[in-house]
Enzyme design. Sequence first.
Site, mmCIF file in Angstrom:
data_model
loop_
_atom_site.group_PDB
_atom_site.id
_atom_site.type_symbol
_atom_site.label_atom_id
_atom_site.label_comp_id
_atom_site.label_asym_id
_atom_site.label_seq_id
_atom_site.Cartn_x
_atom_site.Cartn_y
_atom_site.Cartn_z
ATOM 1 C CG ASP A 48 -1.805 1.207 1.321
ATOM 2 O OD1 ASP A 48 -2.983 1.097 0.969
ATOM 3 O OD2 ASP A 48 -1.321 2.287 1.742
ATOM 4 C CE1 TYR A 53 1.069 7.715 2.527
ATOM 5 C CE2 TYR A 53 1.383 5.429 1.825
ATOM 6 C CZ TYR A 53 0.637 6.393 2.500
ATOM 7 O OH TYR A 53 -0.513 6.029 3.144
ATOM 8 C CE LYS A 78 -3.661 4.853 0.899
ATOM 9 N NZ LYS A 78 -2.227 4.482 0.886
ATOM 10 C CG HIS A 111 -4.388 9.876 0.938
ATOM 11 N ND1 HIS A 111 -3.067 9.797 0.545
ATOM 12 C CD2 HIS A 111 -4.422 9.376 2.193
ATOM 13 C CE1 HIS A 111 -2.348 9.265 1.519
ATOM 14 N NE2 HIS A 111 -3.134 9.008 2.533
#
Length: 275
Positions: A48, A53, A78, A111
């Site tokens: 994930d 990120y 996301k 998100h």
Amino acid sequence: MNLLTETARLHNGVEIPYFGLGVYKVEEGTQVEVTVSEALKLGYRLIDTAALYQNEEGVGRAVRQSGIPRKEIFITTKVWNSDQGYDSTLKAFETSLEKLRLEYIDLYLIHWPVKGKYIETWRALERIYEEGQVRSIGVSNFNIHHLEDVMGQSSLKPAVNQVELHPALAQKELREFCEKNDILVQAWSPLARGRILADPVLTALAEKNKKTPAQVILRWHLQNGIAVIPKSITPARLKENADIFDFELSTEDMELINSLDVGTRFGADPDNFDF
């Protein structure tokens, strides 16, 4: 048998592993590549990530270099808040796909429910899904009213709702709503960022079951039908987190853990965030 590949069936028939690896705050480059490679070697089959990120490239590299057939690995990413809206979401998806360098994504999530934007964002996800670039679509950090809003204004309902969930924030009402509507609940921060591991109830249950408090918590999630994506970059911890398929919590154990629910969030509130 590798129980790490145990799956839930989403409402569109896609199978998703109950257990996976979250890579929030795992650094792009060597760190994320080594972490994902190690997890895949241990039998993890769900990774994930997210645009936020900034490690989608590394995740993609580790997946491609693993030697594991693509169809056996489940990849989630996301769309971030600043990219929400119809056209910008379509563009953000293309960027994620390019960074991952994969032919398709297994699950694409919104998100956070950005006010005034998440319905348009959802419409973009529906289009991506209909075009076959993603196998399933869902949301993250949505409360019941957000889900009702999406479901009331679209033809497709989310397959997954990924939320902060752990014994101190059990989200019972939200879980019941999702179960009734065939939306899988997936927990981020399933170990409450380590803040409840020293709880006397959990340490006693760990001793009783000859497991660690973290393993007890993760087992509680699975027995409640909640999918989990614990994060770690330590090989020993990755192994420990996954070693939860050889014991079962009793009804009494489960009730004791249920009693720890005090509604405490360690992350942001989906009804009150400013990012």
